[in-house]
Design a protein around this motif. Structure first.
Motif, PDB file in Angstrom:
ATOM      1  N   HIS A  16       0.849  -1.189   0.000  1.00 31.42           N
ATOM      2  CA  HIS A  16       0.000   0.000   0.000  1.00 31.42           C
ATOM      3  C   HIS A  16       0.884   1.239   0.000  1.00 31.42           C
ATOM      4  N   ARG A  17       0.359   2.322  -0.547  1.00 33.52           N
ATOM      5  CA  ARG A  17       0.936   3.636  -0.293  1.00 33.52           C
ATOM      6  C   ARG A  17       0.288   4.069   1.008  1.00 33.52           C
ATOM      7  N   THR A  18       1.075   4.126   2.049  1.00 30.40           N
ATOM      8  CA  THR A  18       0.578   4.298   3.409  1.00 30.40           C
ATOM      9  C   THR A  18       0.897   5.693   3.911  1.00 30.40           C
ATOM     10  N   HIS A  19      -0.025   6.259   4.663  1.00 30.15           N
ATOM     11  CA  HIS A  19       0.147   7.598   5.225  1.00 30.15           C
ATOM     12  C   HIS A  19       0.640   7.530   6.664  1.00 30.15           C
ATOM     13  N   ILE A  20       1.546   8.429   7.032  1.00 31.24           N
ATOM     14  CA  ILE A  20       1.901   8.591   8.441  1.00 31.24           C
ATOM     15  C   ILE A  20       0.698   9.198   9.163  1.00 31.24           C
ATOM     16  N   ILE A  21       0.169  10.281   8.609  1.00 28.72           N
ATOM     17  CA  ILE A  21      -1.098  10.851   9.065  1.00 28.72           C
ATOM     18  C   ILE A  21      -2.124  10.432   8.028  1.00 28.72           C
ATOM     19  N   GLY A  22      -3.053   9.588   8.412  1.00 25.34           N
ATOM     20  CA  GLY A  22      -4.015   8.995   7.486  1.00 25.34           C
ATOM     21  C   GLY A  22      -4.809  10.006   6.690  1.00 25.34           C
ATOM     22  N   SER A  31       5.290  13.393  -0.334  1.00 24.69           N
ATOM     23  CA  SER A  31       6.372  12.444  -0.029  1.00 24.69           C
ATOM     24  C   SER A  31       6.726  12.404   1.452  1.00 24.69           C
ATOM     25  N   GLY A  32       6.555  13.482   2.178  1.00 31.14           N
ATOM     26  CA  GLY A  32       6.862  13.488   3.602  1.00 31.14           C
ATOM     27  C   GLY A  32       5.819  12.787   4.453  1.00 31.14           C
ATOM     28  N   ASN A  33       4.700  12.387   3.841  1.00 31.80           N
ATOM     29  CA  ASN A  33       3.631  11.749   4.594  1.00 31.80           C
ATOM     30  C   ASN A  33       3.244  10.374   4.049  1.00 31.80           C
ATOM     31  N   VAL A  34       3.761   9.989   2.897  1.00 34.84           N
ATOM     32  CA  VAL A  34       3.383   8.726   2.264  1.00 34.84           C
ATOM     33  C   VAL A  34       4.623   7.842   2.128  1.00 34.84           C
ATOM     34  N   PHE A  35       4.459   6.556   2.444  1.00 35.27           N
ATOM     35  CA  PHE A  35       5.562   5.614   2.308  1.00 35.27           C
ATOM     36  C   PHE A  35       5.006   4.274   1.840  1.00 35.27           C
ATOM     37  N   THR A  36       5.882   3.408   1.338  1.00 34.31           N
ATOM     38  CA  THR A  36       5.482   2.082   0.896  1.00 34.31           C
ATOM     39  C   THR A  36       5.496   1.134   2.089  1.00 34.31           C
ATOM     40  N   ALA A  37       4.393   0.405   2.234  1.00 33.12           N
ATOM     41  CA  ALA A  37       4.282  -0.542   3.345  1.00 33.12           C
ATOM     42  C   ALA A  37       3.519  -1.768   2.868  1.00 33.12           C
ATOM     43  N   ARG A  39       0.553  -4.263   2.886  1.00 29.11           N
ATOM     44  CA  ARG A  39      -0.878  -4.024   3.080  1.00 29.11           C
ATOM     45  C   ARG A  39      -1.298  -4.319   4.514  1.00 29.11           C
ATOM     46  N   ARG A  40      -0.776  -5.391   5.091  1.00 25.08           N
ATOM     47  CA  ARG A  40      -1.164  -5.794   6.451  1.00 25.08           C
ATOM     48  C   ARG A  40      -0.680  -4.799   7.512  1.00 25.08           C
ATOM     49  N   MET A  41       0.370  -4.045   7.218  1.00 27.67           N
ATOM     50  CA  MET A  41       0.791  -3.010   8.153  1.00 27.67           C
ATOM     51  C   MET A  41      -0.280  -1.928   8.210  1.00 27.67           C
ATOM     52  N   ASN A  42      -0.759  -1.543   7.037  1.00 26.95           N
ATOM     53  CA  ASN A  42      -1.733  -0.469   6.932  1.00 26.95           C
ATOM     54  C   ASN A  42      -3.102  -0.905   7.454  1.00 26.95           C
ATOM     55  N   ASP A  43      -3.550  -2.062   7.029  1.00 26.01           N
ATOM     56  CA  ASP A  43      -4.874  -2.544   7.399  1.00 26.01           C
ATOM     57  C   ASP A  43      -4.786  -4.046   7.643  1.00 26.01           C
ATOM     58  N   PRO A  44      -4.874  -4.493   8.855  1.00 23.80           N
ATOM     59  CA  PRO A  44      -5.462  -3.833  10.008  1.00 23.80           C
ATOM     60  C   PRO A  44      -4.487  -3.157  10.959  1.00 23.80           C
ATOM     61  N   GLY A  45      -3.174  -3.302  10.757  1.00 24.98           N
ATOM     62  CA  GLY A  45      -2.178  -2.800  11.717  1.00 24.98           C
ATOM     63  C   GLY A  45      -2.399  -1.375  12.179  1.00 24.98           C
ATOM     64  N   MET A  46      -2.183  -0.406  11.291  1.00 28.10           N
ATOM     65  CA  MET A  46      -2.335   0.994  11.657  1.00 28.10           C
ATOM     66  C   MET A  46      -3.807   1.389  11.798  1.00 28.10           C
ATOM     67  N   LYS A  47      -4.669   0.744  11.051  1.00 31.34           N
ATOM     68  CA  LYS A  47      -6.084   1.119  11.050  1.00 31.34           C
ATOM     69  C   LYS A  47      -6.722   0.973  12.426  1.00 31.34           C
ATOM     70  N   ARG A  48      -6.338  -0.034  13.171  1.00 33.70           N
ATOM     71  CA  ARG A  48      -6.904  -0.226  14.514  1.00 33.70           C
ATOM     72  C   ARG A  48      -6.602   0.976  15.402  1.00 33.70           C
ATOM     73  N   CYS A  49      -5.383   1.501  15.306  1.00 37.35           N
ATOM     74  CA  CYS A  49      -5.018   2.691  16.087  1.00 37.35           C
ATOM     75  C   CYS A  49      -5.770   3.913  15.561  1.00 37.35           C
ATOM     76  N   GLU A  50      -5.838   4.035  14.238  1.00 26.53           N
ATOM     77  CA  GLU A  50      -6.545   5.168  13.641  1.00 26.53           C
ATOM     78  C   GLU A  50      -8.018   5.166  14.035  1.00 26.53           C
ATOM     79  N   ASN A  51      -8.607   3.996  14.194  1.00 23.89           N
ATOM     80  CA  ASN A  51     -10.006   3.925  14.615  1.00 23.89           C
ATOM     81  C   ASN A  51     -10.205   4.529  16.007  1.00 23.89           C
ATOM     82  N   ARG A  52      -9.229   4.368  16.882  1.00 28.47           N
ATOM     83  CA  ARG A  52      -9.313   4.987  18.209  1.00 28.47           C
ATOM     84  C   ARG A  52      -9.296   6.512  18.091  1.00 28.47           C
TER      85      ARG A  52
END
Length: 109
Positions: A16-22, A31-37, A39-52
């Motif tokens: 995924h093209r993943t955002h530091i700040i979603g 480029s300062g906010n998007v990085f390659t990750a 897919r599983r890092m982005n969703d569900p990994g980071m998404k669970r925190c973002e949901n909070r």
């Protein structure tokens, strides 16, 4: 011949093209906010925190968030993970939560 990593493998993209700040929090596609990750890092990994964070914002609670990418010896093109912290004025949503940049499913937040 192995498939190209950006081709569909099964039903989902491997990366995924993943955002530091979603982007759901108005994080920009720069480029300062998007990085390659993975897919599983982005969703569900980071998404669970973002949901909070989204839940707190839905209650009109301001959220102070930080996300810091981790690179091994600064030589990898893809980060090895991200450390995230989010607080409201009255509580900690998550603190120093490390989300690894890996292809496997992981539980965070």
């Amino acid at each position: 011949m192995s498939p190209h990593p950006f081709n569909l493998s099964g039903k989902a993209w491997k990366y995924h093209r993943t955002h530091i700040i979603g982007d759901r929090f108005s994080g920009e596609w720069v480029s300062g906010n998007v990085f390659t990750a993975y897919r599983r890092m982005n969703d569900p990994g980071m998404k669970r925190c973002e949901n909070r964070m989204a839940s707190a914002l839905d209650k009109d609670e301001p959220v102070l968030y930080s996300g810091v990418l981790d690179y091994v010896n600064g030589v990898n093109k893809m980060p090895t993970g991200i450390t995230m912290t989010a607080r409201t004025p009255t509580r900690v949503l998550f603190e120093n939560k490390y989300v690894a940049n890996k292809a496997e499913r992981q539980v965070t937040c």
